[in-house]
Scaffold this motif. Structure first.
Motif, short mmCIF file in Angstrom:
data_model
loop_
_atom_site.label_atom_id
_atom_site.label_comp_id
_atom_site.label_asym_id
_atom_site.label_seq_id
_atom_site.Cartn_x
_atom_site.Cartn_y
_atom_site.Cartn_z
N ALA A 20 76.01 110.04 -22.25
CA ALA A 20 75.84 108.52 -22.56
C ALA A 20 77.23 107.85 -22.77
O ALA A 20 78.11 108.15 -23.32
CB ALA A 20 75.15 108.49 -23.98
N THR A 22 79.19 104.55 -23.81
CA THR A 22 79.40 103.72 -24.87
C THR A 22 79.83 102.37 -24.51
O THR A 22 80.40 102.20 -23.49
CB THR A 22 80.16 104.25 -26.22
N TYR A 31 75.46 103.04 -27.57
CA TYR A 31 75.61 104.00 -26.55
C TYR A 31 74.42 103.87 -25.49
O TYR A 31 73.11 103.14 -26.16
CB TYR A 31 75.43 105.45 -26.60
N LYS A 33 71.17 104.65 -23.21
CA LYS A 33 70.57 105.91 -22.82
C LYS A 33 69.50 105.45 -21.73
O LYS A 33 68.67 104.48 -21.66
CB LYS A 33 69.76 106.04 -24.04
N ASN A 34 70.14 106.09 -20.67
CA ASN A 34 69.12 105.74 -19.19
C ASN A 34 69.31 104.25 -18.66
O ASN A 34 68.37 103.99 -18.31
CB ASN A 34 67.65 106.12 -19.50
N PRO A 71 62.74 105.83 -23.46
CA PRO A 71 63.92 105.68 -24.06
C PRO A 71 64.83 105.07 -23.00
O PRO A 71 65.88 105.87 -22.39
CB PRO A 71 64.66 106.76 -24.70
N THR A 72 64.97 103.81 -22.70
CA THR A 72 65.89 102.97 -21.54
C THR A 72 66.45 101.95 -22.59
O THR A 72 65.84 100.95 -22.35
CB THR A 72 65.16 102.45 -20.38
N LYS A 75 71.56 101.66 -27.71
CA LYS A 75 71.18 102.26 -29.18
C LYS A 75 72.32 101.93 -30.05
O LYS A 75 73.50 102.31 -29.89
CB LYS A 75 70.58 103.40 -29.25
N ASP A 116 67.23 112.27 -31.83
CA ASP A 116 67.59 112.67 -30.41
C ASP A 116 66.65 111.82 -29.53
O ASP A 116 66.48 112.26 -28.12
CB ASP A 116 67.10 113.97 -30.45
N ASP A 117 66.42 110.50 -29.78
CA ASP A 117 65.80 109.48 -28.99
C ASP A 117 64.14 110.18 -28.68
O ASP A 117 63.81 109.76 -27.62
CB ASP A 117 66.43 109.12 -27.71
#
Length: 241
Positions: A20, A22, A31, A33-34, A71-72, A75, A116-117
């Motif tokens: 990931a 940042t 960070y 995520k996808n 989870p796109t 975060k 952990d999303d």
């Protein structure tokens, strides 16, 4: 030896792909995520641009339910809450060329995102249908879902109309989203309205607390600014943040 070196290089490349990235924005660290995330200038001001990373998380139109409402997001790091109020301004465009012709500019917020999303709640917008020429399409302008068990298609099938609604919104315009979360209830206030535009009376998620993610989905060029945490209650601190 050459084979071992080649395998090592491939391993490093794969690790770089899935790790990931940042990004620092408005004094906070997030960070990705996808998604791809960057700070850009839009109409003379610095904003956060987010687009789904199709190399890391491919989209398959034949497996629509399995490859959207995922989870796109970017975060917020080192933040967790159970109940609270938060706000952000969002602006969506449909990517050109688009990987999904039916894209509606999907943009919004995931919340109570676990570590952990793998579980969270979400409210997002489909600005492209907010002013459609038929009411059925307009009624899909705002969407709630709970990951992983209750994506838009299941909710639409089992509770048609209860977890989505109409809003007067459009592409390429700043829209203020303010979300109030308390217990099983969530309220969305749009564009500083006095009363909620959308109410979720009973959320369906399994995560009682967690973080906040700024979300985009397939075919969307998403922009964010003025992110605020107005109030929050940490799950371990009854007195609040």
């Amino acid at each position: 030896m050459k084979k071992l070196i080649s395998a090592f290089i491939v391993t490093l490349l794969m690790a770089g792909t899935v790790s990931a990235e940042t990004i620092k924005w408005e004094g906070r660290e997030f960070y990705a995520k996808n998604v791809h995330a960057s700070i850009v200038k839009l109409n003379g001001e610095e904003v956060l641009k987010v687009e789904r990373n199709l190399k890391v998380f491919p989209f398959d139109i034949n497996r629509l339910s399995e490859t959207v409402d995922e989870p796109t997001y970017v975060k917020l790091k080192d933040f967790e809450f159970s109940d609270g109020i938060f706000e952000v301004k969002v602006l969506a465009r449909v990517q050109q060329p688009t990987p999904f012709p039916a894209s509606q500019g999907f943009i919004g917020i995931h919340y109570r995102v676990n570590a952990d999303d793998s579980a969270f709640e979400s409210i997002y917008l489909r600005p492209n249908v907010g002013r459609a020429d038929n009411q059925a399409s307009r009624n899909h302008a705002v969407q709630y879902f709970a990951y992983p068990g209750y994506k838009f298609d299941r909710l639409r099938k089992e509770s048609n109309g209860l977890y989505e609604t109409y809003a007067d919104i459009g592409l390429d315009e700043w829209i203020t989203m303010r979300i109030h979360v308390k217990g099983e209830r969530a309220e969305l206030y749009l564009n500083n309205a006095k009363y909620p535009s959308f109410i979720v009376n009973k959320m369906k998620g399994t995560s009682a607390s967690g973080g906040i993610g700024l979300f985009v989905d397939i075919g969307t060029e998403g922009y964010f600014k003025d992110f605020k945490i107005i109030s929050s209650m940490h799950p371990k601190l009854k007195g609040g943040a």
